[in-house]
Design a protein around this motif. Sequence first.
Motif, short mmCIF file in Angstrom:
data_model
loop_
_atom_site.label_atom_id
_atom_site.label_comp_id
_atom_site.label_asym_id
_atom_site.label_seq_id
_atom_site.Cartn_x
_atom_site.Cartn_y
_atom_site.Cartn_z
N GLY A 7 12.09 4.86 5.30
CA GLY A 7 11.36 4.05 6.27
C GLY A 7 12.00 4.11 7.64
O GLY A 7 11.30 4.18 8.66
N GLY A 129 3.56 -1.72 9.21
CA GLY A 129 3.62 -0.63 8.24
C GLY A 129 4.61 -0.98 7.14
O GLY A 129 5.01 -2.14 6.99
N ASN A 130 5.02 0.02 6.39
CA ASN A 130 5.90 -0.24 5.24
C ASN A 130 7.30 0.37 5.35
O ASN A 130 7.88 0.73 4.34
CB ASN A 130 5.23 0.28 3.97
CG ASN A 130 5.16 1.82 3.95
OD1 ASN A 130 5.37 2.48 4.97
ND2 ASN A 130 4.85 2.38 2.80
N ILE A 135 4.18 -2.61 0.71
CA ILE A 135 2.84 -3.13 0.98
C ILE A 135 2.40 -4.12 -0.09
O ILE A 135 1.69 -5.09 0.18
CB ILE A 135 1.83 -1.96 1.09
CG1 ILE A 135 2.14 -1.13 2.33
CG2 ILE A 135 0.40 -2.47 1.13
CD1 ILE A 135 1.28 0.10 2.48
N ALA A 146 -1.42 -2.23 7.06
CA ALA A 146 -0.27 -1.37 6.83
C ALA A 146 -0.66 -0.13 6.03
O ALA A 146 -0.12 0.96 6.26
CB ALA A 146 0.81 -2.15 6.09
N LEU A 147 -1.59 -0.29 5.10
CA LEU A 147 -1.99 0.82 4.26
C LEU A 147 -2.62 1.95 5.08
O LEU A 147 -2.40 3.14 4.78
CB LEU A 147 -2.99 0.34 3.21
CG LEU A 147 -3.42 1.35 2.14
CD1 LEU A 147 -2.23 1.75 1.28
CD2 LEU A 147 -4.52 0.76 1.27
N ASN A 149 -1.98 2.63 8.20
CA ASN A 149 -1.07 3.04 9.27
C ASN A 149 -0.50 4.42 8.94
O ASN A 149 0.06 4.61 7.86
CB ASN A 149 0.05 2.00 9.39
CG ASN A 149 0.96 2.25 10.57
OD1 ASN A 149 1.05 3.35 11.10
ND2 ASN A 149 1.66 1.21 11.00
N SER A 152 2.94 4.49 7.44
CA SER A 152 3.09 4.11 6.04
C SER A 152 2.91 5.30 5.12
O SER A 152 3.65 5.46 4.14
CB SER A 152 2.09 3.01 5.69
OG SER A 152 2.33 1.83 6.42
N SER A 153 1.92 6.15 5.41
CA SER A 153 1.69 7.31 4.56
C SER A 153 2.88 8.26 4.60
O SER A 153 3.30 8.79 3.56
CB SER A 153 0.42 8.04 5.00
OG SER A 153 -0.73 7.26 4.74
N THR A 156 5.85 6.65 2.72
CA THR A 156 5.63 6.70 1.27
C THR A 156 5.80 8.12 0.74
O THR A 156 6.42 8.34 -0.31
CB THR A 156 4.23 6.18 0.92
OG1 THR A 156 4.11 4.82 1.37
CG2 THR A 156 3.99 6.22 -0.57
N THR A 174 -2.00 5.40 -1.36
CA THR A 174 -0.62 5.43 -1.84
C THR A 174 -0.43 6.54 -2.87
O THR A 174 0.58 7.24 -2.85
CB THR A 174 -0.24 4.07 -2.46
OG1 THR A 174 -0.38 3.05 -1.46
CG2 THR A 174 1.20 4.09 -2.94
#
Length: 205
Positions: A7, A129-130, A135, A146-147, A149, A152-153, A156, A174
């Motif tokens: 992150g 975001g994450n 999330i 956030a998902l 964003n 975030s991708s 992840t 996800t």
Amino acid sequence: RDFLMPGMFAMTMVFGIGSTLTAVSSDAARGVTDRFRSMPMAAPAVIGGRAAADMLNSAVALAVLTGCAFLTGWHPDRGAVRALAALGLLLLLRFAFVWAGVYLGLRFYASTEAVTAVRTLEFPIGFLGNPFVAISTMPAWLGAIALWNPLSSTATAARQLFGDPVGAHASWITSHAIIMAVAWPLLLIAVFFPLSLRRYQRLSR
């Protein structure tokens, strides 16, 4: 630690947009960009050089950050090939935001206040975001933001490739984070590269 490090890598790539925006707006305001425009140089070469310089700086920054992560005890668990793929996705995200920074710098260079205001865009992208929080632990409305964003991708996908904890969240995005970590940057590049080129060509007209 294993959840946070990818992150932090992704957050660093996103927050690079401010340095690009500032450098581009400063060159335009001081007339450096106009000097380039007066030379027999193709427009893509000029803004491409800016992007290449920023990517080199970002690669060095990511290497230093990765080294610091190793010193804390973090390390990839799924092999060198997947680790390099994760670093590649991180740099791809940075490349996409380079073009956002180039366009915004050329668009708002005439006003220092506008440049400062636009730089604050880093914060909602970075914090909605994450990078630091899964999330699945967020309220539904915040988790939905956030998902979707791009940060975030990428975060992840990097976690998956490094073999780090992802944070359970049952969604297509996800589950296909690596695909989204490629699709989002390509979409941003497709939007902001032509805009940057057009803005450069129309500068001072």
